[in-house]
Design a protein around this motif. Structure first.
Motif, PDB file in Angstrom:
ATOM      1  N   LEU A   1      -7.833   4.673  -0.207  1.00 24.49           N
ATOM      2  CA  LEU A   1      -7.050   5.825   0.230  1.00 24.49           C
ATOM      3  C   LEU A   1      -6.571   5.722   1.676  1.00 24.49           C
ATOM      4  O   LEU A   1      -5.932   6.639   2.173  1.00 24.49           O
ATOM      5  CB  LEU A   1      -7.886   7.104   0.088  1.00 24.49           C
ATOM      6  N   PHE A   2      -6.887   4.619   2.341  1.00 26.12           N
ATOM      7  CA  PHE A   2      -6.541   4.489   3.750  1.00 26.12           C
ATOM      8  C   PHE A   2      -5.463   3.432   3.933  1.00 26.12           C
ATOM      9  O   PHE A   2      -5.385   2.467   3.173  1.00 26.12           O
ATOM     10  CB  PHE A   2      -7.794   4.148   4.558  1.00 26.12           C
ATOM     11  N   PRO A   3      -4.621   3.615   4.942  1.00 31.91           N
ATOM     12  CA  PRO A   3      -3.481   2.706   5.118  1.00 31.91           C
ATOM     13  C   PRO A   3      -3.900   1.303   5.554  1.00 31.91           C
ATOM     14  O   PRO A   3      -4.805   1.139   6.371  1.00 31.91           O
ATOM     15  CB  PRO A   3      -2.640   3.394   6.200  1.00 31.91           C
ATOM     16  N   ASP A   4      -3.199   0.322   4.995  1.00 29.87           N
ATOM     17  CA  ASP A   4      -3.378  -1.060   5.427  1.00 29.87           C
ATOM     18  C   ASP A   4      -2.403  -1.326   6.585  1.00 29.87           C
ATOM     19  O   ASP A   4      -1.775  -0.395   7.107  1.00 29.87           O
ATOM     20  CB  ASP A   4      -3.179  -2.034   4.261  1.00 29.87           C
ATOM     21  N   ALA A   5      -2.269  -2.576   6.966  1.00 30.92           N
ATOM     22  CA  ALA A   5      -1.396  -2.941   8.092  1.00 30.92           C
ATOM     23  C   ALA A   5       0.061  -2.571   7.840  1.00 30.92           C
ATOM     24  O   ALA A   5       0.822  -2.357   8.789  1.00 30.92           O
ATOM     25  CB  ALA A   5      -1.528  -4.434   8.381  1.00 30.92           C
ATOM     26  N   ASP A   6       0.439  -2.462   6.576  1.00 29.03           N
ATOM     27  CA  ASP A   6       1.814  -2.096   6.234  1.00 29.03           C
ATOM     28  C   ASP A   6       1.981  -0.597   6.011  1.00 29.03           C
ATOM     29  O   ASP A   6       3.047  -0.138   5.611  1.00 29.03           O
ATOM     30  CB  ASP A   6       2.263  -2.851   4.974  1.00 29.03           C
ATOM     31  N   GLY A   7       0.903   0.172   6.219  1.00 28.84           N
ATOM     32  CA  GLY A   7       0.979   1.616   6.066  1.00 28.84           C
ATOM     33  C   GLY A   7       0.814   2.114   4.642  1.00 28.84           C
ATOM     34  O   GLY A   7       0.988   3.298   4.383  1.00 28.84           O
ATOM     35  N   ARG A   8       0.482   1.220   3.701  1.00 27.06           N
ATOM     36  CA  ARG A   8       0.279   1.630   2.307  1.00 27.06           C
ATOM     37  C   ARG A   8      -1.185   1.948   2.059  1.00 27.06           C
ATOM     38  O   ARG A   8      -2.071   1.307   2.625  1.00 27.06           O
ATOM     39  CB  ARG A   8       0.737   0.517   1.366  1.00 27.06           C
ATOM     40  N   MET A   9      -1.451   2.934   1.207  1.00 26.77           N
ATOM     41  CA  MET A   9      -2.840   3.272   0.873  1.00 26.77           C
ATOM     42  C   MET A   9      -3.422   2.122   0.063  1.00 26.77           C
ATOM     43  O   MET A   9      -3.204   2.026  -1.141  1.00 26.77           O
ATOM     44  CB  MET A   9      -2.909   4.579   0.068  1.00 26.77           C
ATOM     45  N   ASN A  10      -4.163   1.267   0.752  1.00 20.96           N
ATOM     46  CA  ASN A  10      -4.678   0.074   0.103  1.00 20.96           C
ATOM     47  C   ASN A  10      -6.055  -0.323   0.614  1.00 20.96           C
ATOM     48  O   ASN A  10      -6.595  -1.320   0.186  1.00 20.96           O
ATOM     49  CB  ASN A  10      -3.688  -1.083   0.314  1.00 20.96           C
ATOM     50  N   GLU A  11      -6.618   0.455   1.533  1.00 23.16           N
ATOM     51  CA  GLU A  11      -7.897   0.114   2.134  1.00 23.16           C
ATOM     52  C   GLU A  11      -8.978   1.110   1.709  1.00 23.16           C
ATOM     53  O   GLU A  11      -8.724   2.310   1.645  1.00 23.16           O
ATOM     54  CB  GLU A  11      -7.791   0.114   3.664  1.00 23.16           C
ATOM     55  N   PRO A  12     -10.203   0.622   1.456  1.00 22.49           N
ATOM     56  CA  PRO A  12     -11.310   1.538   1.159  1.00 22.49           C
ATOM     57  C   PRO A  12     -11.840   2.168   2.448  1.00 22.49           C
ATOM     58  O   PRO A  12     -11.356   1.896   3.540  1.00 22.49           O
ATOM     59  CB  PRO A  12     -12.349   0.622   0.516  1.00 22.49           C
ATOM     60  N   LEU A  13     -12.864   2.957   2.313  1.00 24.55           N
ATOM     61  CA  LEU A  13     -13.444   3.718   3.408  1.00 24.55           C
ATOM     62  C   LEU A  13     -13.794   2.848   4.610  1.00 24.55           C
ATOM     63  O   LEU A  13     -13.356   3.120   5.722  1.00 24.55           O
ATOM     64  CB  LEU A  13     -14.682   4.449   2.884  1.00 24.55           C
ATOM     65  N   GLY A  14     -14.601   1.845   4.428  1.00 25.49           N
ATOM     66  CA  GLY A  14     -14.981   0.954   5.523  1.00 25.49           C
ATOM     67  C   GLY A  14     -15.970   1.601   6.485  1.00 25.49           C
ATOM     68  O   GLY A  14     -16.166   2.812   6.482  1.00 25.49           O
ATOM     69  N   PRO A  15     -16.586   0.793   7.346  1.00 25.24           N
ATOM     70  CA  PRO A  15     -17.650   1.280   8.235  1.00 25.24           C
ATOM     71  C   PRO A  15     -17.174   2.178   9.381  1.00 25.24           C
ATOM     72  O   PRO A  15     -17.973   2.882   9.975  1.00 25.24           O
ATOM     73  CB  PRO A  15     -18.271  -0.015   8.779  1.00 25.24           C
ATOM     74  N   ALA A  16     -15.910   2.178   9.702  1.00 22.80           N
ATOM     75  CA  ALA A  16     -15.405   2.975  10.826  1.00 22.80           C
ATOM     76  C   ALA A  16     -15.101   4.418  10.443  1.00 22.80           C
ATOM     77  O   ALA A  16     -14.721   5.214  11.291  1.00 22.80           O
ATOM     78  CB  ALA A  16     -14.151   2.324  11.406  1.00 22.80           C
TER      79      ALA A  16
END
Length: 142
Positions: free
Chosen positions: A54-69
């Motif tokens: 649900l989080f933006p990748d380097a291209d601004g598309r929702m393609n990243e998971p939650l992650g530690p940050a």
């Protein structure tokens, strides 16, 4: 088991005026439990939430998971199983009783490493949506 998930810039929950949980950027999870849910459904839902992209990748598309940050704030929400098909006063028959729901709520929170509200308490939940991005995520007993 149902979770209403919102991507947030920040979120917090207070009980009796005291902040009991808060996060910066991340996910606010409102969690409902029904009668057929068990540990298996709790684990499947938690795993699914952690993997949601649900989080933006380097291209601004929702393609990243939650992650530690990013964080998760999880709040018990039996009203997700409210039924209004027969009128305007919700029926709560599909919501699991507290003695079934609380251990499953706690299990999901632990698996997520989530900040949390207080099960069964009157809570004030405050959030600043990011997007807005809001999803209903469900897993059913198999």
């Amino acid at each position: 088991m149902r979770a209403l998930v919102q991507r947030v810039s920040r979120a917090s929950v207070r009980v009796d005026g005291e902040t009991v949980g808060q996060i910066g950027p991340g996910l606010l999870v409102l969690l409902g439990v029904t009668h057929d849910d068990g540990e298996r459904e709790a684990d499947r839902l938690a795993d699914k939430l952690l993997a949601l992209r649900l989080f933006p990748d380097a291209d601004g598309r929702m393609n990243e998971p939650l992650g530690p940050a990013r964080g998760i704030l999880c709040v018990s929400q039996f009203t997700l199983y409210g039924d209004t098909r027969k009128g305007t006063r919700p029926s709560w028959g599909a919501a699991a009783p507290g003695e079934l729901a609380q251990p499953l709520y706690e299990r999901v929170c632990e698996r997520l490493g989530a900040e949390r509200g207080v099960f069964g308490a009157q809570m004030e939940v405050e959030s600043v949506g990011d997007g807005p991005v809001t999803l209903l995520v469900e897993v059913a007993a198999q």
